[in-house]
Motif scaffolding. Sequence first.
Motif, short mmCIF file in Angstrom:
data_model
loop_
_atom_site.label_atom_id
_atom_site.label_comp_id
_atom_site.label_asym_id
_atom_site.label_seq_id
_atom_site.Cartn_x
_atom_site.Cartn_y
_atom_site.Cartn_z
N ASP A 1 -69.97 38.83 -39.63
CA ASP A 1 -69.36 39.99 -40.27
C ASP A 1 -68.43 39.56 -41.40
OD1 ASP A 1 -70.70 41.65 -38.54
OD2 ASP A 1 -69.00 41.93 -37.18
N LEU A 2 -67.64 38.51 -41.18
CA LEU A 2 -66.74 38.01 -42.22
C LEU A 2 -67.54 37.48 -43.40
CD1 LEU A 2 -64.04 36.12 -40.10
CD2 LEU A 2 -63.79 38.31 -41.28
N ARG B 1 -70.53 38.47 -44.34
CA ARG B 1 -71.10 39.62 -45.05
C ARG B 1 -70.07 40.28 -45.94
NH1 ARG B 1 -74.44 43.62 -41.25
NH2 ARG B 1 -75.16 44.32 -43.28
N THR B 2 -68.85 40.40 -45.42
CA THR B 2 -67.78 41.00 -46.21
C THR B 2 -67.47 40.17 -47.45
OG1 THR B 2 -66.80 41.98 -44.22
CG2 THR B 2 -65.38 41.79 -46.16
N ALA B 3 -67.40 38.84 -47.24
CA ALA B 3 -67.12 37.95 -48.36
C ALA B 3 -68.26 37.98 -49.38
CB ALA B 3 -66.91 36.52 -47.85
N GLU C 1 -58.22 34.39 -38.41
CA GLU C 1 -58.56 35.44 -37.44
C GLU C 1 -58.57 34.91 -36.00
OE1 GLU C 1 -59.51 38.69 -37.86
OE2 GLU C 1 -59.54 38.86 -40.05
N ALA D 1 -70.36 40.49 -49.96
CA ALA D 1 -70.35 41.75 -50.68
C ALA D 1 -69.26 41.77 -51.74
CB ALA D 1 -70.13 42.89 -49.69
N ALA D 2 -68.09 41.18 -51.42
CA ALA D 2 -67.00 41.13 -52.39
C ALA D 2 -67.37 40.25 -53.58
CB ALA D 2 -65.73 40.59 -51.71
N ARG E 1 -61.11 32.19 -43.31
CA ARG E 1 -60.91 33.47 -42.60
C ARG E 1 -60.95 33.29 -41.10
NH1 ARG E 1 -62.10 38.25 -45.16
NH2 ARG E 1 -61.38 39.14 -43.17
N GLN F 1 -75.48 37.17 -48.95
CA GLN F 1 -75.07 37.06 -50.35
C GLN F 1 -76.24 36.56 -51.20
OE1 GLN F 1 -71.79 34.37 -50.95
NE2 GLN F 1 -71.58 34.84 -53.12
#
Length: 312
Positions: free
Chosen positions: A301-302, A304-306, A128, A308-309, A124, A175
Amino acid sequence: MRLAQSAPQETDVDIKRLTHFIALAEEGRFTAAAERVHLSQAAYSRSIQALESRLGMRLFDRRSRGVELTAAGRAVLPRARSLVFDSDCLIRDIELLKQGDAGEIVIGAAPVPAVTLLPGLLTRLRKERPQLVVRLRLGALLQLLPQLEAQDLDFCIGDPRLIASSDHLAMVPLQKIYGSLCCRRGHPLAQARSAGPQELRRYGIGAISMTRALLKPIATSLGFATARSFPLAVECDDLGLLTQVVMNTDLIGLLPEGAALLDPERLQQLAWPGSRVQCVDVHALWLAGRTLSPAAQLAIDLARTAGAAAQG
């Protein structure tokens, strides 16, 4: 009647001399401290003398084998460290304002998140911020902490439960990673409906290093009375190496869930009687009071997003 005001005392000191003071306090010898700050011993000695003169008190007692902090020196040291840290943070913040989100970040990662979280995060980041330079430092979290405290890392990724004290750290959860028992294809337990304590004890278990408190719920879920009775045969903080040992011997590996899918022709997951057990609670950790760069904040942030997914 107006009271006469006394002139302010000349006690201001520059940050560089405080840095020299800290170096001598930590090294204990003028020669080593001078080398550390890249000064000649004569120039370094003058700097320490000037600081003591400015403060109006002796900070060190000179001994034949080095120096020792005086009571005044011991009192000044923590404040000096705080001032130097704040100064470094200010300079860094100014540089970050100049750079925006360009430049580089240095990330430290513990063994499990290095395998489970980093590949997706790096992918990512490349998409980005293709101009961003990312430097990775891998190892056990306790080995990475000194680098973080020396400000050689922007942040670490690991389980804070492995750290005795985290009061000086800021952190956010990323995670929760769960474990599975894995063995090589063709292992004597490969066709077993479940692996019980007796079978696991026969072949031994390989795992990453964990505290006894973290190991206890895992041992209990596998049917062992205590963490001490857990049949640990190999402890390895390199998950790639640990997986290779599992694929080439009869060792049972306690690996992250999904590890068997990476090489299904050589590795398979065992059924086990216990409930699903969380092995690693991954957080991003950085020094409290230190401003994260935009790139470091983006990386967290990336992640955390990964995370959570993956858990969703």
